[in-house]
Design an enzyme around this catalytic site. Structure first.
Site, short mmCIF file in Angstrom:
data_model
loop_
_atom_site.label_atom_id
_atom_site.label_comp_id
_atom_site.label_asym_id
_atom_site.label_seq_id
_atom_site.Cartn_x
_atom_site.Cartn_y
_atom_site.Cartn_z
N ASN A 37 -27.06 18.05 16.66
CA ASN A 37 -26.93 19.51 16.68
C ASN A 37 -25.57 19.99 16.17
O ASN A 37 -25.20 21.15 16.36
CB ASN A 37 -27.19 20.06 18.08
CG ASN A 37 -26.14 19.60 19.08
OD1 ASN A 37 -25.24 18.82 18.76
ND2 ASN A 37 -26.25 20.07 20.31
N ASP A 38 -24.77 19.07 15.56
CA ASP A 38 -23.48 19.35 14.92
C ASP A 38 -22.33 19.45 15.91
O ASP A 38 -21.20 19.76 15.51
CB ASP A 38 -23.54 20.63 14.08
CG ASP A 38 -22.48 20.64 12.98
OD1 ASP A 38 -22.25 19.57 12.38
OD2 ASP A 38 -21.87 21.70 12.74
N HIS A 130 6.16 29.00 13.83
CA HIS A 130 6.33 30.08 12.86
C HIS A 130 7.33 31.13 13.32
O HIS A 130 8.04 31.71 12.49
CB HIS A 130 4.98 30.74 12.57
CG HIS A 130 5.03 31.82 11.54
ND1 HIS A 130 5.37 31.58 10.22
CD2 HIS A 130 4.80 33.15 11.65
CE1 HIS A 130 5.32 32.72 9.55
NE2 HIS A 130 4.98 33.68 10.39
N ASP A 169 12.74 35.96 3.49
CA ASP A 169 12.67 37.20 4.27
C ASP A 169 13.68 37.16 5.39
O ASP A 169 14.26 36.12 5.70
CB ASP A 169 11.26 37.43 4.81
CG ASP A 169 10.75 36.25 5.63
OD1 ASP A 169 11.45 35.82 6.56
OD2 ASP A 169 9.67 35.73 5.31
N LYS A 192 11.64 41.44 2.31
CA LYS A 192 10.21 41.27 2.03
C LYS A 192 9.35 42.23 2.83
O LYS A 192 9.64 42.52 3.99
CB LYS A 192 9.78 39.83 2.34
CG LYS A 192 8.33 39.53 1.98
CD LYS A 192 7.97 38.09 2.30
CE LYS A 192 7.59 37.89 3.74
NZ LYS A 192 7.03 36.55 4.00
N ARG A 194 5.13 42.52 3.62
CA ARG A 194 3.83 41.88 3.43
C ARG A 194 2.72 42.91 3.56
O ARG A 194 2.67 43.66 4.53
CB ARG A 194 3.62 40.75 4.44
CG ARG A 194 2.27 40.03 4.30
CD ARG A 194 2.15 38.86 5.23
NE ARG A 194 3.03 37.76 4.86
CZ ARG A 194 2.78 36.88 3.90
NH1 ARG A 194 1.64 36.98 3.20
NH2 ARG A 194 3.62 35.91 3.64
N ASP A 218 11.93 27.97 3.52
CA ASP A 218 10.92 28.67 4.32
C ASP A 218 10.35 27.69 5.33
O ASP A 218 10.50 26.48 5.19
CB ASP A 218 9.82 29.23 3.42
CG ASP A 218 9.20 30.50 3.98
OD1 ASP A 218 9.47 30.81 5.15
OD2 ASP A 218 8.45 31.17 3.25
#
Length: 314
Positions: A37-38, A130, A169, A192, A194, A218
């Protein structure tokens, strides 16, 4: 002292094997099966009872598959009576979803962090998140590493008398400034804005870059739209040469080939937090290993030593 048991998902087994080589421990086997069924099923094929378990799995494409793998590995370790389970997260892709900057959107970085903890994560070892606030999304201890030392060691082998570090940035300017201090050179940053995932505008570069050898820094490069836009501004300002550096070289949508084709880009440097297929690599690409740093952090966590002390040394 409890034994270490290190397992890898299917996202980046080569990095996991390298970390184990530096630790001097075997990479324990894990099996990932798919039902008719994945649905996925994960089995950790080594004893976890009362052991320190480390699960190495960057969230890379296919992200959702690798995320479910990780959650199932966490649940399996908890069910196998692991004493403590640490997620080694070389790349946390959902960290980009770190704020509510549009109506009726989710903050995925916080949601996925909650899922990991619910599934059984006792601790997280991450590399270059991030943004700083992502650290606080986790309700368990987080050891947050960066790759600035590895990147700086590479660039110190080059002539830096005329060099300057440029952040694309202002959000990444603090990291760029720390990197510039390691190299003993000045820093500049782009202004910068976005508009969408692949559409950005850089109106100007704050700092002196004319006639200089630029190192663009970056945290990650995906489609490369930000770097391409920055290159246009740098050319207008008459820079001498450009080298590009990042921690996470995602290079989606042909970004690596596109950046390598720029004649004034001399080199593209990243780390092996994410796998880069051999057929996608170019002559300008240099991949640095962060396995020694991850292994040393794992060793310190296991022995109850300071991880932050790693960054106090030159």
């Amino acid at each position: 002292m409890r034994e270490i048991a290190v397992f890898s998902g299917s996202a980046h087994p080569a990095l996991a094997a390298e970390v184990c080589d530096h630790l001097g421990v075997p990479l324990r086997p894990a099996r990932v099966d798919r039902f008719a069924n994945d649905c996925l099923q994960v089995q950790l094929e080594a004893n976890c009872r009362e052991r320190d378990v480390y699960l190495i799995q960057p969230l890379v494409r296919p992200v959702q598959e690798h995320l479910v793998e990780l959650l199932l590995m966490l649940d399996a370790a908890r069910g196998a009576s692991a004493a403590r389970t640490t997620v080694v997260l070389p790349h946390y892709s959902y960290a980009r979803s770190d704020k509510k900057d549009a109506p009726r959107i989710s903050i995925g970085g916080r949601l996925i962090a909650d899922l990991m903890v619910t599934a059984g994560a006792s601790r997280v070892l991450a590399m270059t998140l991030h943004s700083p606030q992502v650290h606080g999304f986790f309700s368990v201890p987080v050891d947050h590493l960066h790759a600035l030392r590895e990147l700086a060691a590479h660039f110190r082998r080059q002539e830096l008398g005329n060099a300057v570090v440029v952040s694309p940035d202002l959000g990444n300017a603090k990291e760029a400034a720390a990197f510039a201090r390691l190299l003993g050179i000045p820093v500049a940053a782009g202004a910068k804005q976005r508009y969408s995932d692949d559409r950005v505008s850089i109106s100007s570069v704050i700092g002196d870059v004319a006639g200089r050898d630029v190192i663009v820094l970056d945290d990650e490069i995906a489609k490369g739209s930000t770097v391409i836009e920055l290159l246009d501004r740098l050319r207008e300002l008459g820079v001498n040469s450009v080298r590009i550096a990042c921690t996470h070289g995602l290079f989606s949508g042909g970004a690596l080939k596109r950046l390598s084709s720029e004649p004034d880009v001399l080199e593209i440097v990243c780390t092996n937090t994410v796998p880069i297929p051999a057929e996608e690599r170019t002559d300008k690409l240099r991949v640095l290993s962060i396995a020694p740093a991850l292994a040393e952090a794992v060793r310190r966590i296991h022995n109850g030593e300071s991880v932050s002390a790693l960054f106090d040394k030159p």
